[in-house]
Design an enzyme around this catalytic site. Structure first.
Site, PDB file in Angstrom:
ATOM      1  N   ASP A  16      52.273   4.255 -15.244  1.00  0.00           N
ATOM      2  CA  ASP A  16      51.652   4.252 -16.566  1.00  0.00           C
ATOM      3  C   ASP A  16      50.164   4.573 -16.472  1.00  0.00           C
ATOM      4  OD1 ASP A  16      51.775   3.619 -19.450  1.00  0.00           O
ATOM      5  OD2 ASP A  16      50.460   1.953 -18.902  1.00  0.00           O
ATOM      6  N   ASP A  33      40.203  -4.073 -17.964  1.00  0.00           N
ATOM      7  CA  ASP A  33      40.423  -2.959 -17.051  1.00  0.00           C
ATOM      8  C   ASP A  33      40.291  -3.382 -15.595  1.00  0.00           C
ATOM      9  OD1 ASP A  33      40.775   0.080 -17.008  1.00  0.00           O
ATOM     10  OD2 ASP A  33      39.096  -0.226 -15.646  1.00  0.00           O
ATOM     11  N   GLU A  84      52.606   9.350 -15.995  1.00  0.00           N
ATOM     12  CA  GLU A  84      52.191   9.659 -17.355  1.00  0.00           C
ATOM     13  C   GLU A  84      50.745  10.150 -17.302  1.00  0.00           C
ATOM     14  OE1 GLU A  84      51.115   7.477 -21.556  1.00  0.00           O
ATOM     15  OE2 GLU A  84      50.698   6.578 -19.614  1.00  0.00           O
TER      16      GLU A  84
END
Length: 519
Positions: free
Chosen positions: A267, A236, A297
């Site tokens: 995204d 991450d 998204e």
């Protein structure tokens, strides 16, 4: 949705009264046309083209897409993935668009950089703007491991630590040896990430929050699902780190320049620091890209949960209408027991149409995917009619529906879809008048404009089909003959009162147009 729920949604939407709708600020198609804009997601999760690269396939299809009326094409992530078969969401190197010998070859799953830029150029020549998928949340496929301190977190509540801080070994060093510093000299190490999913010492997977000097923990500006939804998968990215920010802020304008793309599909926005992402969009939108298209998204089935994101992003990005997709899925599963009059309840297009990118299916909803919620042939055509032929929102057609190469696709539906796409281009203009009066049979009229003639649409989810008596928008239509666009053998005549009795076959859709505009 009950009255109380509708009231809560209305109150939430009123809080956005001073936020300009995103779509009105974006260029969705060529500026020199009055035709309806339309986007296609030009990829699926699974097959590639058997004979050519995907980028070459896209280039070859651009003339046909333009004829159908498509003005934008959402493309898959163009960056190098962690392996040669990766779709790009497993992002290894954003700066490698299929140019360097890394991860088992030069080309990505989709082709080489030269093929990509050629395809984008051809698309622009045909009035189709490429939309690049930007994967900014995670990286995968590191070149080397390293040791650092971390704490294991509960995957169901990332704020809860389930082990004491200890040293782990994680694959977090990205040297990009094949690129050798071209475009970006940054080498990524553990200091540029917030978490990882693997400890190479104990050979155990989990959600590991990286600790130690310089680490600030999970971002606070993310979804509160699972306690804190900063971590999704892979390694991450820490969007608060100055070097990370500098690198990604540079990459955005660079990839737009390289591809001449007209927008981004962002995204995993629930998992990315909102303040960083807002700054990223604003920097990409600087002259001459003030009208850059962006769609985010944000996977949530309740429009009220998306409204705070709309407020936070200040009209800088539109959002996929996931709640409407779920309504389509529910209608598909329920069959004739579903009340079509409430198909837009809780949807984003019903609350904030100027921020809604509508869709029926996409790669995430295919059978076998994590968000599986496929709308099959029993309601696919009706759903597409509801997004393509109405004025609200900005529709996106799925490649797997228009080109039925998937096991879950349907050839007959693809034929109908092409007709509906053409109907959007030729007839779906002017004010809309709804006739949502029957549970299993709804209709609406697009009244047309001086330039475009309009149409009547009838939708059925009942095995017996349905009829609706619809008053046409203008008395000038009296005596005119209307034909079903999907079945040319069906005709009706507008009576002396300006009414027509329009029909839809069982479990399907009918689009009625003045016959003189067909020949």
């Amino acid at each position: 949705m009950g009255l109380f729920e509708r009231l809560k949604t209305k109150i939430a939407s009123l809080q956005l009264a001073f936020v300009t709708p995103a779509l009105s600020q974006m260029q969705l198609g060529p500026e020199d046309t009055s035709e309806n804009p339309l986007m296609i997601q030009f990829f699926v999760w699974g097959p590639t083209h058997p004979e050519k690269s995907w980028w070459d396939h896209f280039a070859d299809e651009c003339p046909r897409l333009a004829e159908l009326g498509f003005t934008q094409a959402w493309l898959p992530p163009p960056n190098k993935a962690m392996n040669e078969h990766g779709h790009g969401y497993d992002a290894y190197d954003l700066w490698d668009l299929g140019e360097f010998d890394q991860k088992a070859g030069v080309a990505t799953r989709w082709g080489t950089k030269d093929q990509l830029t050629r395809a984008c150029s051809i698309a622009r020549q045909h009035g189709i703007g490429p939309v690049i998928t930007a994967v900014l949340n995670q990286k995968l496929g590191a070149d080397r491991p390293e040791r650092f301190m971390a704490v294991r977190c509960d995957p169901r509540n990332r704020l809860r630590e389930i082990e004491k801080e200890r040293e782990i070994s994680g694959w977090t060093i990205f040297d990009f040896p094949g690129r050798q510093g071209k475009y970006s000299t940054m080498t990524w190490t553990q200091e540029h990430f917030t978490g990882t999913d693997w400890d190479d010492i104990t050979k155990t997977s989990g959600v590991y929050r990286i600790t130690g000097k310089g680490h600030k923990g999970w971002s606070r500006h993310v979804s509160k699902e699972l306690g804190n939804y900063d971590y999704l998968f892979g390694i991450d990215i820490d969007h608060s780190h100055p070097l990370v920010r500098e690198d990604l802020f540079s990459w955005g304008p660079w990839v737009l320049d390289q591809t001449h793309a007209t927008g981004f599909r962002l995204d995993a926005t629930k998992h990315i620091d909102r303040l960083f992402l807002l700054e990223f969009i604003k920097r990409c939108r600087k002259t001459p890209r003030e009208k850059l298209f962006c769609v985010a998204e944000c996977w949530n089935g309740d429009a009220r949960q998306i409204l705070p994101y709309i407020k936070a992003f200040q009209g800088q990005t539109a959002f996929f209408d996931v709640p409407l997709h779920h309504n389509f899925r529910n209608a598909n599963k329920a069959g004739s027991s579903y009340d079509l009059r409430y198909i837009f309840d809780s949807s984003l297009v019903g609350v904030r149409p100027g921020d809604a990118v509508t869709f029926v299916d996409m790669h995430d909803t295919q059978p076998g995917q994590s968000m599986e919620s496929w709308v099959d042939k029993h309601f696919k055509a009706q759903a597409y009619a509801l997004i393509l032929l109405r004025p609200d929102g900005y529709p996106c057609v799925y490649y797997g529906d228009l080109y039925p190469i998937l096991d879950c696709s349907d050839q007959d539906t693809a034929v109908i879809l092409r007709q509906l796409v053409l109907a959007r281009k030729q007839f779906a203009y002017g004010p809309v008048v709804d006739y949502f009066e029957h549970k299993n049979c709804i209709g609406f009229v697009r009244c047309g404009t001086k330039q475009y003639p309009g149409c009547a649409v009838v939708i059925s989810n009942d095995a017996s089909g349905c009829f609706i008596s619809i008053p046409w928008c203008s008395q000038a239509a009296v005596g005119s003959t209307y034909c079903s666009l999907l079945d040319r053998s069906k005709e009706i005549t507008i009576d002396s009162n300006g009414h027509g009795v329009f029909y839809a076959p069982h479990n399907s859709v009918a689009v009625w147009v003045d016959i003189k505009h067909l020949f």
